[in-house]
Design a protein around this motif. Structure first.
Motif, short mmCIF file in Angstrom:
data_model
loop_
_atom_site.label_atom_id
_atom_site.label_comp_id
_atom_site.label_asym_id
_atom_site.label_seq_id
_atom_site.Cartn_x
_atom_site.Cartn_y
_atom_site.Cartn_z
N MET A 81 88.46 -23.29 4.83
CA MET A 81 87.76 -24.26 3.76
C MET A 81 86.76 -23.22 2.62
N ILE A 176 90.12 -30.73 2.77
CA ILE A 176 90.08 -29.78 1.58
C ILE A 176 88.64 -30.13 1.00
N SER A 239 91.37 -29.25 7.15
CA SER A 239 91.18 -27.60 6.73
C SER A 239 90.86 -27.88 8.53
#
Length: 512
Positions: A81, A176, A239
């Protein structure tokens, strides 16, 4: 045999792992790359180097499976991330990739954090105000790289760059996006207040899509290089942190996932976002009805690597000669030291700290050294210090999301039974280790199965994640660790002001 590739674009390497439809690993490939630290607070990477790593890792796995006449169903993605980079209107990079560990924007984050506006942005986005987040990174770029800022067509993460190269489209998955500090996790759209702080409009960002969003029609040149059909489905995925929970089966109330790789994190899953009024934890999206709550620490396995690289040259050489792992040699030394390291305490903030303090100026400290402490004490204190940092986040998480009953572990630290046992002893909880610690890749593959309709829902994950080992807490050690943790927590508060002075001094000395 049919298989799915889970790709995890990590901080130090990209992994591509082929899973069969029962979640078993068929083949894997790993390609490493470097981090550029041109200044103490800067952490960057070359986006093209990472793109090549993604391509080469996928190709290696595809080639291995072609030899077995296996059939590729899809490629699904996990990614670290908080990365951001500027690209021009042709998709060419204008900057390096600025990654999570970069703290150059700490003054911007600190000023925003001290305002009511900053608090409201956190409550709507679920991302703590910190220099890790693209929110503050973009504000820094606006003021310090004005020429780049004016030329930039888009600001994107590394996964977005990969998808643009492969498909010519700018998309970002909700997961994300929810870690940028720019995305409203309640409304599932870019948050205008945050965009105003960053000084951009939403058309400078990618189009947000669900984590099961699927693209087909990869550019022919890349399909030929990879040896795959142009209509092979590519799933946006999520993520790495969110997928680590999915890939360890930590998706029920009271179940936590602890990951320690280069950095570390502890997370639980909730059916709704739960932002913390004290701003200690994050709230990120896995799917529209599953949120991952938790907090990351900056200093996980990288701390052990720092010690190995700087204070264990003989062990590294011995390991090479005897075909061993230098970490195993050092861990054997720590094994001889009792719980609590005879009062030696390590604050592991070599790269500053994120949760629960969100303090980019924090610095590492060994405290309580006396004449009887040996190198083994320092090694054990280092391992314990990383777990104290995780426990510090865990306490904040329990206050927000409820009690943690058991912990699933993943990441490179599971190779060390001592380190996992310390986790169990510090928390006083049962710890479960899955057969495979490649949880983010497996989570991506499971999300891919959901996107393809192979499974009906994510609750089916349990059958993909058999437990290989259990750790039970030692009550005596737990009592020792509770006492020492209280001192650990006090030390941070006592030293907080001096951390800032030390960070400023280090920056000045480096520039001189």
């Amino acid at each position: 045999m049919e298989y799915i590739i889970g790709v995890d674009i990590g901080t130090t390497s990209t992994k591509a792992i082929a899973f069969d439809l029962n979640g078993r690993i068929v083949d894997k490939a790993n390609v490493e790359y470097s981090i550029l630290n041109t200044r103490p607070s800067w952490s960057e990477q070359r986006p093209d180097e990472i793109f090549d790593a993604v391509m080469n890792s996928i190709k290696t796995v595809v080639d291995k499976n072609k030899e077995k006449n296996n059939r590729l169903l899809a490629v699904s993605f996990s990614s670290a991330m908080h990365s951001t980079m500027a690209v021009d209107d042709k998709g060419e990079p204008l900057t390096n990739l600025i990654i999570w560990a970069d703290t150059r924007s700490k003054e911007y984050a600190q000023r925003l954090k001290e305002t009511r506006q900053g608090h409201e942005i956190y409550m709507k986005t679920g991302t703590p105000i910190h220099p890790m987040a693209p929110l503050s990174k973009l504000a820094w770029l606006r003021d310090n790289m004005k020429e780049v800022y004016q030329k930039a067509y888009k600001y994107i993460s590394i996964k977005e760059y990969v998808f643009y190269r492969l498909f010519g489209q700018y998309i970002v998955d909700y997961s994300i996006a929810s870690a940028t500090g720019l995305f409203n996790i309640y409304a599932f759209k870019w948050e205008q207040d945050a965009l105003d702080v960053a000084g951009i409009s939403c058309d400078r960002l990618s189009a947000p899509v669900p984590t099961t969003y699927t693209l087909k029609g990869i550019k022919r040149e890349y399909a030929e290089y990879l040896g795959i059909d142009v209509n092979t489905p590519f799933i946006a995925g999520a993520s790495d942190g969110c997928l680590a929970n999915l890939g360890t089966n930590a998706i029920k109330p009271g179940d936590a996932a602890v990951t320690i790789g280069t950095s570390g994190a502890i997370r639980v899953i909730s059916d709704s976002p739960k932002s913390d009024p004290q701003e200690r934890i994050f709230s990120y999206i896995l799917t529209k009805d599953r949120y991952v709550l938790g907090g990351p620490i900056n200093n996980g396995g990288i701390v052990f690597r720092w010690f190995r690289d700087n204070f264990a040259a003989d062990e590294v050489q011995k390991a090479k000669q005897e075909g061993m792992d230098a970490y195993d040699i050092l861990t054997q030394e720590a094994q001889k030291i009792p719980a609590g390291s005879d009062g030696l305490i390590f604050l592991p903030y070599l790269l500053g700290e994120r949760a629960p303090h969100w303090d980019a100026d924090a610095r590492g400290v060994f405290f309580g050294i006396n004449i009887k402490h040996t190198r083994g004490h320092f090694i054990r204190a280092l391992l314990e210090g990383v777990i104290y940092a995780i426990y510090d986040v865990g306490k904040a998480l329990e206050e927000t999301a409820g009690d943690i009953n058991k912990i699933y572990v993943t990441g490179g630290f599971v190779r060390s039974p001592l380190w996992v046992q310390i986790l169990s002893d510090v928390f006083g909880r049962k710890v479960l280790q899955a057969e495979s610690y490649e949880s983010s890749c497996l989570g991506a593959a499971i999300l891919g199965m959901k996107a393809l309709g192979i499974i009906d829902g994510l609750d089916e994950v349990e059958r993909f994640v058999p437990v290989s080992k259990e750790y039970l807490p030692d009550k005596k050690n737990n009592a020792i660790y509770k006492e020492i943790f209280e001192m650990y927590a006090r030390l941070y508060n006592l030293l907080k002001g001096e951390f800032s002075n030390a960070a400023n001094l280090q920056d000045r000395l480096f520039l001189d």
